[in-house]
Structure formats: C-alpha cells, structure tokens
Design a protein around this motif. Structure first.
Motif, PDB file in Angstrom:
ATOM      1  N   ARG A   7       0.883  -1.166   0.061  1.00  0.00           N
ATOM      2  CA  ARG A   7      -0.054   0.241  -0.039  1.00  0.00           C
ATOM      3  C   ARG A   7       0.994   1.057  -0.063  1.00  0.00           C
ATOM      4  NH1 ARG A   7      -3.205  -3.415   3.577  1.00  0.00           N
ATOM      5  NH2 ARG A   7      -2.511  -2.360   5.364  1.00  0.00           N
ATOM      6  N   LEU A   8       2.127   1.205   0.223  1.00  0.00           N
ATOM      7  CA  LEU A   8       3.057   2.158   0.248  1.00  0.00           C
ATOM      8  C   LEU A   8       3.302   2.680  -1.119  1.00  0.00           C
ATOM      9  CD1 LEU A   8       5.379   1.242   3.195  1.00  0.00           C
ATOM     10  CD2 LEU A   8       3.549   2.740   3.441  1.00  0.00           C
ATOM     11  N   SER A   9       3.633   3.954  -1.222  1.00  0.00           N
ATOM     12  CA  SER A   9       4.251   4.309  -2.579  1.00  0.00           C
ATOM     13  C   SER A   9       5.537   3.729  -2.949  1.00  0.00           C
ATOM     14  CB  SER A   9       4.427   5.995  -2.645  1.00  0.00           C
ATOM     15  OG  SER A   9       5.456   6.234  -1.948  1.00  0.00           O
ATOM     16  N   LEU A  10       5.867   3.787  -4.230  1.00  0.00           N
ATOM     17  CA  LEU A  10       7.186   3.267  -4.691  1.00  0.00           C
ATOM     18  C   LEU A  10       8.267   3.957  -4.153  1.00  0.00           C
ATOM     19  CD1 LEU A  10       8.630   1.166  -6.802  1.00  0.00           C
ATOM     20  CD2 LEU A  10       8.444   3.000  -8.519  1.00  0.00           C
ATOM     21  N   VAL A  11       8.150   5.010  -4.022  1.00  0.00           N
ATOM     22  CA  VAL A  11       9.316   6.016  -3.469  1.00  0.00           C
ATOM     23  C   VAL A  11       9.430   5.598  -1.866  1.00  0.00           C
ATOM     24  CG1 VAL A  11      10.235   8.130  -2.955  1.00  0.00           C
ATOM     25  CG2 VAL A  11       9.098   7.655  -4.991  1.00  0.00           C
ATOM     26  N   THR A  12       8.288   5.510  -1.261  1.00  0.00           N
ATOM     27  CA  THR A  12       8.589   5.121   0.171  1.00  0.00           C
ATOM     28  C   THR A  12       9.205   3.621   0.316  1.00  0.00           C
ATOM     29  OG1 THR A  12       6.691   6.319   0.763  1.00  0.00           O
ATOM     30  CG2 THR A  12       7.271   4.668   2.304  1.00  0.00           C
ATOM     31  N   ARG A  13       8.923   2.759  -0.644  1.00  0.00           N
ATOM     32  CA  ARG A  13       9.450   1.511  -0.458  1.00  0.00           C
ATOM     33  C   ARG A  13      10.975   1.346  -0.906  1.00  0.00           C
ATOM     34  NH1 ARG A  13       6.124  -1.692  -4.357  1.00  0.00           N
ATOM     35  NH2 ARG A  13       4.723   0.055  -4.904  1.00  0.00           N
ATOM     36  N   ILE A  14      11.315   2.273  -1.961  1.00  0.00           N
ATOM     37  CA  ILE A  14      12.661   2.432  -2.206  1.00  0.00           C
ATOM     38  C   ILE A  14      13.637   2.964  -0.951  1.00  0.00           C
ATOM     39  CG2 ILE A  14      14.395   3.676  -3.615  1.00  0.00           C
ATOM     40  CD1 ILE A  14      12.181   3.362  -6.122  1.00  0.00           C
ATOM     41  N   LEU A  15      12.923   3.827  -0.475  1.00  0.00           N
ATOM     42  CA  LEU A  15      13.626   4.464   0.776  1.00  0.00           C
ATOM     43  C   LEU A  15      13.697   3.625   1.827  1.00  0.00           C
ATOM     44  CD1 LEU A  15      12.070   8.112   1.099  1.00  0.00           C
ATOM     45  CD2 LEU A  15      14.170   7.696   0.251  1.00  0.00           C
ATOM     46  N   ILE A  16      12.922   2.704   2.211  1.00  0.00           N
ATOM     47  CA  ILE A  16      12.847   1.569   3.115  1.00  0.00           C
ATOM     48  C   ILE A  16      14.037   0.508   2.629  1.00  0.00           C
ATOM     49  CG2 ILE A  16      11.866  -0.303   3.908  1.00  0.00           C
ATOM     50  CD1 ILE A  16       8.996   1.228   4.173  1.00  0.00           C
ATOM     51  N   ALA A  17      14.041   0.160   1.479  1.00  0.00           N
ATOM     52  CA  ALA A  17      15.242  -0.788   0.828  1.00  0.00           C
ATOM     53  C   ALA A  17      16.445  -0.112   1.016  1.00  0.00           C
ATOM     54  CB  ALA A  17      15.004  -0.791  -0.462  1.00  0.00           C
ATOM     55  N   ILE A  18      16.748   1.249   0.844  1.00  0.00           N
ATOM     56  CA  ILE A  18      17.831   1.731   1.026  1.00  0.00           C
ATOM     57  C   ILE A  18      18.587   1.895   2.498  1.00  0.00           C
ATOM     58  CG2 ILE A  18      19.134   4.143   1.030  1.00  0.00           C
ATOM     59  CD1 ILE A  18      17.349   4.906  -1.434  1.00  0.00           C
ATOM     60  N   VAL A  19      17.427   1.958   3.567  1.00  0.00           N
ATOM     61  CA  VAL A  19      17.829   2.159   4.893  1.00  0.00           C
ATOM     62  C   VAL A  19      18.332   0.686   5.187  1.00  0.00           C
ATOM     63  CG1 VAL A  19      16.902   2.213   7.298  1.00  0.00           C
ATOM     64  CG2 VAL A  19      16.367   4.066   5.535  1.00  0.00           C
ATOM     65  N   LEU A  20      17.312  -0.405   4.738  1.00  0.00           N
ATOM     66  CA  LEU A  20      17.508  -1.628   5.094  1.00  0.00           C
ATOM     67  C   LEU A  20      18.956  -2.311   4.747  1.00  0.00           C
ATOM     68  CD1 LEU A  20      14.108  -3.556   4.500  1.00  0.00           C
ATOM     69  CD2 LEU A  20      15.463  -3.120   6.675  1.00  0.00           C
ATOM     70  N   GLY A  21      19.355  -1.714   3.275  1.00  0.00           N
ATOM     71  CA  GLY A  21      20.673  -2.121   2.728  1.00  0.00           C
ATOM     72  C   GLY A  21      21.699  -1.605   3.428  1.00  0.00           C
ATOM     73  N   PHE A  22      21.762  -0.442   3.860  1.00  0.00           N
ATOM     74  CA  PHE A  22      22.896   0.157   4.856  1.00  0.00           C
ATOM     75  C   PHE A  22      23.038  -0.670   5.952  1.00  0.00           C
ATOM     76  CE2 PHE A  22      22.065   4.339   3.022  1.00  0.00           C
ATOM     77  CZ  PHE A  22      23.340   4.696   2.546  1.00  0.00           C
ATOM     78  N   ILE A  23      21.792  -1.151   6.723  1.00  0.00           N
ATOM     79  CA  ILE A  23      22.067  -1.880   7.693  1.00  0.00           C
ATOM     80  C   ILE A  23      22.460  -3.374   7.434  1.00  0.00           C
ATOM     81  CG2 ILE A  23      20.365  -3.327   9.409  1.00  0.00           C
ATOM     82  CD1 ILE A  23      18.511  -0.865   9.334  1.00  0.00           C
TER      83      ILE A  23
END
Length: 398
Positions: A7-23
């Motif tokens: 249900r989240l926007s594509l940009v929001t999902r990308i930002l979540i993916a970036i944060v998870l990638g850093f972690i």
C-alpha cells in the motif's frame, strides 16, 4: 506485512530498501556476495528493456505526431539541456577556484582503458552512431542510432494506414506493461545495489579523496538545487521546487544506485507519464536527454581536469577555464549513458593543457576509486534533469 508494504508508494518502498541495505551492509558485509545478485538482475532488466522500449515508443510517437508539434516542444527542451550543461561547467570552474583540489599521482598508470584522442574524435563517434545498423544499435544499446532509426521509421509510418499505426501503439503499450512490472521491483533491486556498494567499497577507500569528493558532490547539488530550479522557473513562471524535488526523489534516487542514464530511461518515461507530460514529447526528449544531456559529466570533467592542472602547478587564466567549460560540455555530450561513461573523456580535456596521457589516465583511475559517490551523484543529476526539463517545458505549454 507484505500487504502493508504494497500500500506504500514506490518511493517510500525504495527509501525503506535503502535503509535496510545500509543496515545489512554494516552488520553482514559478507552477505554482499549473495545479495548483490538482486541489484545485478534489476539493472540487467532495465538495460535489456530500455533499447526496445525507446525504439518502439519513439517510432509510435513520431508516427502519431501532429504536424509542427515536435519542433515547438523539442526546441526549448534542447535549449534547456545546453544551458544547463554550460552553467554546470561554469559552476565547476568557480568551485575549483574557491576550493582547489590536488591529486596524488604514482609513477606509472595502471589503467588500460583507451580514451578518445580529441574533441573531434568524440564528435565523429557521435555522428557515426547515427548511421549504425538498427540491429547492432539495439543489441549494443546505442541510443543515438536507436533514435535515428525510430525517428526515420516513425516519419515513414505517418503515411501508413490507421490500422498500422494502431498496431505500433499497441506494441508500445505492451512494452509499457513490462516496464511497469520491472519498475515495481525497484525496491528489491536497489536493496541489493546498496548492500553491494557499501559492503564491498566501504567508506574507507574514499577518505583520501574527501576534499575532491566534497567539491564534486557539492557542485552537483548546487546545479540540482539552484541552477536547474532557476532555469525551470524561467520556463514555468512559478515556484519550480515542487517539480524539482519530485524529479530528484523519483528519478534521482533510482539513478543514483543504477549509475546508468540509459537504464533509468524507463523510470523517467514512467514518471513523465504520471506528471501528465505528453507521451510523444517524452518519448523523444527523454531518450535524447539520456544521450546528450550530461550536466553531471560536465562537472566531473571540469573539476577533475582543474584538479590535475592545480596538482601540476600549471598556470591557467580565467578565459582558458571558460574554454575548458565549453570543451567539457561538448565532450560530455559524447559520454555514454553507462556507469563511468564520463571518466574516459577527462584525457580529452587534459589535452588542452598539454598534460600527457599517462597522467590523464591516472586521473581516470582516481575517478574510478571515488565513483561510488561521484558517478552515482553524477547519474542522479543527469537523469533527473532529463525528465525535469522535459516536464517543465511541456507543463508550461499547457
């Protein structure tokens, strides 16, 4: 959880993916060898579909173009491309004067790549790309050749039957459907790219070039947040920042991690469509911009060349620096839309000052070391500017 993410926007999902990638890159650096395949598949998918997408969309757009529409729309877009690149190069000159950078050279270069010999060679290669065999152009992702054949066939199909035009339009819609599927997988691909980038390269390798990176990245941010908005404001006659920030967010973030203007063409076409940009205009202007609109490349070429000049204690007057800016813009137009495409053009600019190719190629090697940030930021600027200027002109007309 998956339903909530959907249900989240594509940009929001990308930002979540970036944060998870850093972690993941920080906690499990060894996982990069396994996770990086997600990023490789995503980039491969974009690069695979981009040439045929551009070919069919441009051909369909030209075939269905209204008489006189293309000239009215494309001319101001091309003028913005040229003005943006020139002002980006000028900004790089002033940044290099205020914050001069120095490089560390070794006795011999280990770079085995072969740069073009001169500006004339760059232009020659660019012109020869227009007459490439269409099958070769598609297989090699030569977007200049693809555009030339698509425009030619599209112009010829304008005299075809309505049924033929409808078939071309239907094929374009079918390819668009595939593109939407690929773009929907962007968060997964970017997650893999973030993990691979920061687990393998790390930040330690960038410490020796912190000043140079700061000058490059700050100049590109200045172009993105000051120069480009000023140009867009002149065209649209209203506050440019909502459009500027939307393009940076939805195009720039993806381009930052794919590091390829060519691979980001599908993302830009999708964004242009959602912005309400005329599909015929976007179908020509955005692929063309991915080939010739290289403000970030102009910044890279100018800053690294002046850093080399400063390191070698070569005296350069202001007029010569302005000439360098023009050369940087011309050569930047010949930069390939792939990762690191601008670096091999640095020796051409260095040739203005009689700098030997051995040293110039060491500058290319330094560029490759810092490319984890330099090339990523450069591509984000290049690609987001393509859709920004196209949207600005089209929306201003409306």
């Amino acid at each position: 959880m998956f339903a909530a993410l959907a249900r989240l926007s594509l940009v929001t999902r990308i930002l979540i993916a970036i944060v998870l990638g850093f972690i993941v890159a920080y906690l499990f650096p060894d996982a990069a060898a396994y996770v990086s395949i997600l990023g490789d598949i995503f980039i491969k998918a974009l690069k695979s579909v981009a040439p045929i997408l551009v070919f069919v969309l441009v051909m369909s757009s030209i075939a269905n173009f209204r008489v006189g529409q293309s000239n009215r729309q494309l001319k101001p877009i091309l003028m913005l491309y040229a003005a943006g690149m020139l002002l980006a190069a000028f900004s790089s000159v002033f940044a290099s004067l205020i914050f001069p950078s120095t490089l560390v050279f070794t006795s011999a270069s280990e770079v085995a790549l072969q740069p073009p010999g001169s500006v004339s060679e760059v232009l020659k290669n660019l012109l020869l790309s227009f007459i490439t065999n269409p099958i070769t152009a598609l297989s090699e992702a030569n977007f200049i050749g693809i555009l030339a054949w698509a425009v030619g066939l599209g112009a010829a199909l304008r005299h075809g039957s309505d049924t033929t035009k409808q078939v071309v339009t239907d094929v374009a819609e079918a390819i668009n459907s595939i593109i939407r599927i690929v773009i929907s997988l962007a968060p997964i691909g970017i997650f893999g790219l973030v993990v691979a980038t920061f687990a393998q390269a790390g930040l330690e390798t960038l410490e020796n070039y912190a000043h140079l990176i700061a000058v490059l990245v700050a100049t590109m941010f200045f172009v993105a947040l000051v120069i480009n908005p000023l140009l867009v404001a002149l065209v649209m006659r209203r506050n440019p920042y909502p459009l500027v920030l939307k393009c940076l967010k939805e195009s720039g973030i993806t381009a930052f991690f794919t590091r390829s203007s060519a691979a980001n063409i599908p993302v830009n076409l999708d964004l242009a469509k959602r912005l309400g940009v005329d599909e015929a205009t976007a179908g020509v202007a955005i692929p063309l911009g991915a080939t010739i609109n290289m403000a970030g490349a102009a910044v890279t070429i100018t800053v690294l060349t002046l850093a080399t000049v400063n390191t070698l204690n070569i005296h350069v007057d202001f007029v010569t620096m302005m000439i360098l800016s023009v050369v940087a813009v011309v050569t930047a137009c010949g930069a390939s839309g792939v990762a690191g495409g601008s670096l091999l053009l640095i020796p051409v600019a260095c040739g203005l000052f009689g700098i030997p190719s051995e040293i110039a190629m060491q500058v290319v090697a330094i560029g490759m070391v810092i490319s984890v940030l330099q090339d990523s930021t450069e591509t984000a600027l290049n690609s987001s500017t393509d859709v920004l200027f196209t949207a600005a002109v089209d929306l201003a007309k409306k």
